[in-house]
Design an enzyme around this catalytic site. Structure first.
Site, short mmCIF file in Angstrom:
data_model
loop_
_atom_site.label_atom_id
_atom_site.label_comp_id
_atom_site.label_asym_id
_atom_site.label_seq_id
_atom_site.Cartn_x
_atom_site.Cartn_y
_atom_site.Cartn_z
CB SER A 118 -12.91 -2.29 5.00
OG SER A 118 -12.94 -0.93 5.39
CG ASP A 263 -10.94 1.61 8.18
OD1 ASP A 263 -9.72 1.82 8.37
OD2 ASP A 263 -11.41 1.40 7.05
CG ASP A 265 -8.78 -1.31 5.21
OD1 ASP A 265 -9.57 -0.56 5.82
OD2 ASP A 265 -8.66 -1.28 3.97
CG ASP A 267 -9.08 2.41 3.88
OD1 ASP A 267 -9.76 2.29 4.91
OD2 ASP A 267 -9.49 2.04 2.75
#
Length: 475
Positions: A118, A263, A265, A267
């Site tokens: 992340s 960010d 990843d 999400d």
């Protein structure tokens, strides 16, 4: 490296897999560690074997972001799964919410594994474990996998040669994700033509879909840092006021409608308005709430890290607010229990049940565009309609083994304050609030504060850090 020096270093890092003790521990965001230090090929294979033994067969969908170590981590996990008799479908490079959506909609998988760290620095990687409903695995199931890995349950599943799993590749998951966003959140293409979006995916996995999604919607797109690069050469993968400075400059230069920073990843998403003003996630959440709560009067879910802005909006609109512990899985599961339509976090997470009750940066982007098309006003005007709260965050490095003692001491010295202990200590004070809480993934304490004035927010956040320092010094 000696055992002593290794163990000392471990205290200062948020290492979740310790090779020498051969132990596995999930945190609020799955498994995290430094590639080839904590997450070695052998360790990743063992994690895959543990998960395969837990499943006892079935099929797993695996995806990665662009981190350099992603191929190594994936290869180890896949080897362990296949060797345990589990079939694997490789989704390739994919955003976390795209993997979750495909698992939820197709109902073909017993588990999903998203290989990402992340917002953490590029030397880190991790594994988010997704249940068959598309939401991260509950803690009870994580404990079972930990027990297998840690040899509390003897032996891995090792079938005969003809009982091993099969590997397939599926290149269509990101395309499916884009298509479903358009179907669930339809946007008038005529109205969208006047919107100009500047996108900063930060060289992260949002590079894999944002241009096509926005082309489908019909808006004009400008982008920066849009080449996939798992070393994150241009900015850190966490969208913050500092890391999104160049996005802010690009919005002003292009005279764009707004900008969005993702960010690592994909999400979570942070928005900057047409005037170049950065807005934390609970502010963009409040804009979405102002739209949805015109008709929806059910439950709204948010973690205690959110500001009192959310509370004020929900109460004013006649809906019901549920505070939860910090962590996306906690928010998602509570949404399911309450049949809530919407949830949001101060870090930019938006959860929208009509699509899926998980963090989703692509959904957040589509919702904001839909609202702009409907209202036909600048995004800055939508933010200006909100009750004004100023937000400020402070962090302090704290060794992981001290966290529990520090938190206990803070609870003791704040016992006379108006507060909640849902997660950490959230104190309501001076017309605002401050949440003092240890990070679930890093060796840090965080102090999140909100107030009607910036001066008040800064004072509350610094007071929170002062309490941490005093507790640390008293140990």
């Amino acid at each position: 490296m000696s055992n002593a020096s290794y163990n000392n270093r471990m205290k200062g890092e948020h290492v979740l897999v310790a090779q020498e003790s051969r132990s596995l521990k999930f945190t609020t965001n799955g498994i995290r560690g430094i590639a080839n230090v904590d997450l070695t090929p052998a360790t990743c294979t063992r994690i895959g074997q543990s998960m395969g033994t837990y499943l006892g067969g079935g099929k797993v969908l695996v995806g990665t972001d662009y981190r350099v170590s992603g191929a190594m981590v994936k290869s180890g996990l896949v080897a362990g799964l296949l060797g345990s008799g589990v079939n694997v479908e490789d989704a390739g490079f994919t955003p976390t919410p795209a993997l979750q959506k495909y698992i939820k909609d197709t109902a073909r998988f017993d588990m999903g594994l998203m290989i990402t760290a992340s917002h953490n620095p590029p030397e880190f990687n991790g594994i988010k474990v997704i249940d068959r409903d598309g939401i991260e695995l509950p803690a009870s199931k994580e404990r079972e996998i930990e027990s297998i890995f840690n040899n509390e349950v003897p032996g891995f599943s090792l079938p005969e040669w003809n009982g091993m799993g099969l590997l397939e590749h599926n290149p269509d998951i990101v395309k499916y994700y884009r298509k479903r966003i358009g179907e669930v959140i339809p946007i008038d293409g005529h109205g969208a033509r006047d919107i100009h979006v500047v996108v900063d995916p930060g060289n992260g996995i949002a590079c894999s879909y944002f241009k096509e999604l926005l082309d489908d919607i019909g808006v004009r797109v400008t982008s920066i840092f849009d080449e996939p690069d798992g070393t994150f050469p241009n900015r850190v993968s966490e969208p913050t006021p500092r890391s999104l400075e160049q996005l802010k400059d690009a919005i002003v230069k292009e005279r764009a409608s707004f900008g969005i920073g993702f960010d690592g990843d994909g999400d979570r998403a942070i928005f900057i308005d047409d005037k170049g003003v950065f807005h934390w996630g609970d502010e963009s959440f409040a804009v979405i709430l102002n739209h949805l709560l015109e008709t929806y009067k059910g439950w709204v879910v948010t973690p205690v890290s959110s500001s009192m802005l959310v509370d004020e909006i929900v109460n004013a609109r006649g809906a019901k607010l549920e505070w939860t512990k910090v962590g996306s899985i906690t928010v998602s599961r509570r949404m399911q229990e309450l049949d809530a339509m919407i949830a949001g976090e101060e870090n930019g997470g938006i959860f929208y049940t009509p699509f899926q009750p998980v963090r989703d940066g692509g959904v957040a982007l589509a919702l904001i565009i839909k609202i702009l098309v409907k209202r036909n006003v600048p995004l800055s005007e939508l933010f200006a309609e909100l009750p004004k709260y100023h937000l400020h965050k402070e962090t302090i490095k704290v060794e992981n083994y001290l966290k529990d003692d520090i938190l206990a001491r803070i609870k003791k010295v704040t016992s006379e304050e108006r507060r909640t202990l849902i997660d950490g200590v959230k104190i309501f004070k001076d017309g605002g609030s401050v949440l003092i809480r240890p990070s679930g993934t890093e060796p840090k304490f965080r102090s999140f504060a909100d107030s009607k004035s910036m001066k008040g927010a800064i004072a509350l956040a610094k007071w929170g850090i002062k309490l941490v320092k005093e507790a640390m010094n008293s140990i």
